[in-house]
Design a protein around this motif. Structure first.
Motif, PDB file in Angstrom:
ATOM      1  N   TYR A 200      35.335  35.650  31.085  1.00 38.57           N
ATOM      2  CA  TYR A 200      34.750  37.153  30.322  1.00 38.57           C
ATOM      3  C   TYR A 200      33.524  37.831  30.718  1.00 38.57           C
ATOM      4  O   TYR A 200      33.883  39.145  31.220  1.00 38.57           O
ATOM      5  CB  TYR A 200      35.076  37.741  29.525  1.00 38.57           C
ATOM      6  CG  TYR A 200      35.794  39.668  29.266  1.00 38.57           C
ATOM      7  CD1 TYR A 200      36.597  39.441  29.569  1.00 38.57           C
ATOM      8  CD2 TYR A 200      34.502  39.809  27.966  1.00 38.57           C
ATOM      9  CE1 TYR A 200      37.048  41.138  28.511  1.00 38.57           C
ATOM     10  CE2 TYR A 200      35.068  41.563  27.983  1.00 38.57           C
ATOM     11  CZ  TYR A 200      36.138  41.886  28.128  1.00 38.57           C
ATOM     12  OH  TYR A 200      36.279  42.693  28.596  1.00 38.57           O
ATOM     13  N   ARG A 205      34.774  38.694  36.642  1.00 39.44           N
ATOM     14  CA  ARG A 205      35.920  38.239  35.957  1.00 39.44           C
ATOM     15  C   ARG A 205      36.042  37.107  35.679  1.00 39.44           C
ATOM     16  O   ARG A 205      36.998  37.157  36.580  1.00 39.44           O
ATOM     17  CB  ARG A 205      36.128  39.492  34.899  1.00 39.44           C
ATOM     18  CG  ARG A 205      34.956  40.121  33.714  1.00 39.44           C
ATOM     19  CD  ARG A 205      35.692  41.389  33.306  1.00 39.44           C
ATOM     20  NE  ARG A 205      34.661  41.905  32.827  1.00 39.44           N
ATOM     21  CZ  ARG A 205      34.680  43.183  31.709  1.00 39.44           C
ATOM     22  NH1 ARG A 205      36.582  43.525  31.732  1.00 39.44           N
ATOM     23  NH2 ARG A 205      34.058  43.499  30.569  1.00 39.44           N
ATOM     24  N   CYS A 207      38.799  36.536  33.870  1.00 37.63           N
ATOM     25  CA  CYS A 207      39.541  36.860  33.328  1.00 37.63           C
ATOM     26  C   CYS A 207      39.663  38.159  32.605  1.00 37.63           C
ATOM     27  O   CYS A 207      38.160  39.056  32.847  1.00 37.63           O
ATOM     28  CB  CYS A 207      40.644  36.443  32.028  1.00 37.63           C
ATOM     29  SG  CYS A 207      39.418  36.988  30.771  1.00 37.63           S
ATOM     30  N   SER A 208      40.939  39.162  32.860  1.00 36.92           N
ATOM     31  CA  SER A 208      41.018  40.556  32.731  1.00 36.92           C
ATOM     32  C   SER A 208      40.901  40.808  30.834  1.00 36.92           C
ATOM     33  O   SER A 208      41.739  39.846  30.690  1.00 36.92           O
ATOM     34  CB  SER A 208      41.988  41.501  33.314  1.00 36.92           C
ATOM     35  OG  SER A 208      43.251  40.797  32.687  1.00 36.92           O
ATOM     36  N   THR A 209      40.808  41.712  30.499  1.00 31.51           N
ATOM     37  CA  THR A 209      41.371  42.472  29.697  1.00 31.51           C
ATOM     38  C   THR A 209      42.033  42.020  28.794  1.00 31.51           C
ATOM     39  O   THR A 209      42.595  41.186  27.499  1.00 31.51           O
ATOM     40  CB  THR A 209      41.242  43.318  29.205  1.00 31.51           C
ATOM     41  OG1 THR A 209      39.060  44.488  29.276  1.00 31.51           O
ATOM     42  CG2 THR A 209      40.598  44.250  27.614  1.00 31.51           C
ATOM     43  N   ARG A 210      42.951  42.226  29.051  1.00 30.49           N
ATOM     44  CA  ARG A 210      45.113  41.987  28.749  1.00 30.49           C
ATOM     45  C   ARG A 210      44.653  40.673  29.229  1.00 30.49           C
ATOM     46  O   ARG A 210      45.093  39.347  28.256  1.00 30.49           O
ATOM     47  CB  ARG A 210      46.218  42.109  29.727  1.00 30.49           C
ATOM     48  CG  ARG A 210      47.098  41.905  29.993  1.00 30.49           C
ATOM     49  CD  ARG A 210      47.774  42.253  29.005  1.00 30.49           C
ATOM     50  NE  ARG A 210      47.871  43.943  28.500  1.00 30.49           N
ATOM     51  CZ  ARG A 210      47.945  44.295  26.745  1.00 30.49           C
ATOM     52  NH1 ARG A 210      47.868  43.169  26.064  1.00 30.49           N
ATOM     53  NH2 ARG A 210      47.504  45.501  26.500  1.00 30.49           N
ATOM     54  N   GLU A 211      44.315  39.405  29.551  1.00 34.55           N
ATOM     55  CA  GLU A 211      44.572  38.661  30.284  1.00 34.55           C
ATOM     56  C   GLU A 211      43.819  37.364  28.240  1.00 34.55           C
ATOM     57  O   GLU A 211      44.690  36.212  28.177  1.00 34.55           O
ATOM     58  CB  GLU A 211      44.489  37.196  30.761  1.00 34.55           C
ATOM     59  CG  GLU A 211      45.389  38.378  32.432  1.00 34.55           C
ATOM     60  CD  GLU A 211      44.445  37.445  33.808  1.00 34.55           C
ATOM     61  OE1 GLU A 211      45.312  36.984  34.495  1.00 34.55           O
ATOM     62  OE2 GLU A 211      42.995  37.093  33.689  1.00 34.55           O
ATOM     63  N   LYS A 220      45.415  44.442  22.780  1.00 32.68           N
ATOM     64  CA  LYS A 220      43.903  44.906  23.765  1.00 32.68           C
ATOM     65  C   LYS A 220      42.988  45.434  23.128  1.00 32.68           C
ATOM     66  O   LYS A 220      41.419  45.588  22.875  1.00 32.68           O
ATOM     67  CB  LYS A 220      45.002  45.383  24.875  1.00 32.68           C
ATOM     68  CG  LYS A 220      43.102  45.703  26.449  1.00 32.68           C
ATOM     69  CD  LYS A 220      44.104  46.069  27.730  1.00 32.68           C
ATOM     70  CE  LYS A 220      43.327  47.229  27.998  1.00 32.68           C
ATOM     71  NZ  LYS A 220      43.544  47.642  29.277  1.00 32.68           N
TER      72      LYS A 220
END
Length: 237
Positions: A200, A205, A207-211, A220
């Protein structure tokens, strides 16, 4: 000379023992306790001792619940809460901290048993989830540690496991990063470590914040709040 050269091995122990108000309170609630200092007073000794403690948690309600459990314990005396709050200055974990004095029976303490077997505590004791984390120095030689721990188990009716052992020469001393991580609550640390593992903080990045929120099974909004608070503590000079 050999005894002097080999003394001073550092250990971190995970420990449980009976008749402990802090273990009972943290087992039943989400809050935690730091034990800073224990001392005798002429008025109370030898029937009781006094201690300085910090209750900590992620929310005010969590800390209040822990304090209520402590007040209700058969093994604890009156909780005398301090007006001035020193928890943050003492690097207490948690978003909410409350410092207090407490008088209780010295027979319920495990510290004298540890001392008798050569273990001298070197940092505040952290109690969470019904377990105590002790950072100690062992005054004997390293091969004697296991026998000394068996003595603690037998004398205190305690469950003891070794989390880490540091060489007497300090070659495995705790880093500043590890000490800063200790100021995080368990949830903040879990989220932060998962974010690092998932890339992250890399660019781009991983991964995303949602992932990331899905990976730790929280919303989230909650994820971002935990990360913000963790980052604030870790970056605080």
């Amino acid at each position: 000379m050999s005894q002097v050269l080999n003394a001073g091995t550092r250990l971190t122990l995970d420990l449980w023992h009976p008749n402990c108000w802090a273990i009972e309170a943290t087992e039943r609630t989400g809050g935690g306790v730091l034990a800073h200092a224990i001392y005798d007073t002429p008025r109370a000794a030898p029937e009781s001792v006094n201690g300085l403690f910090t209750a900590f948690g992620e929310t005010t309600a969590e800390v209040e619940e822990a304090l209520d459990e402590i007040r209700a314990s058969d093994h604890a005396g009156e909780v005398l809460e301090l007006q001035e709050r020193f928890g943050r200055a003492r690097d207490a974990p948690g978003n909410v901290v409350r410092e207090f004095f407490l008088e209780y029976d010295p027979d319920d303490m495990v510290c004298p048993t540890l001392l008798r077997h050569g273990f001298v505590h070197s940092a505040p004791v952290r109690i969470e989830g019904g377990r105590e984390e002790w950072q100690l120095c062992f005054t004997g030689e390293r091969p004697e540690i296991e026998a000394a721990l068996d003595g603690v188990r037998a004398d205190a009716g305690a469950e003891v496991s070794v989390v880490s052992i540091t060489a007497a020469d300090g070659s495995a001393a705790r880093s500043e990063r590890d000490q800063r991580l200790d100021t995080l609550t368990p949830t903040q640390r879990e989220v932060f470590e998962e974010a690092r593992a998932a890339g992250y903080y890399e660019w781009p990045r991983g991964c995303s914040t949602r992932e990331l929120a899905d990976r730790v099974d929280i919303s989230k909004t909650t994820l971002l709040e935990h990360l913000r608070k963790a980052e604030s503590k870790l970056l605080d000079p």
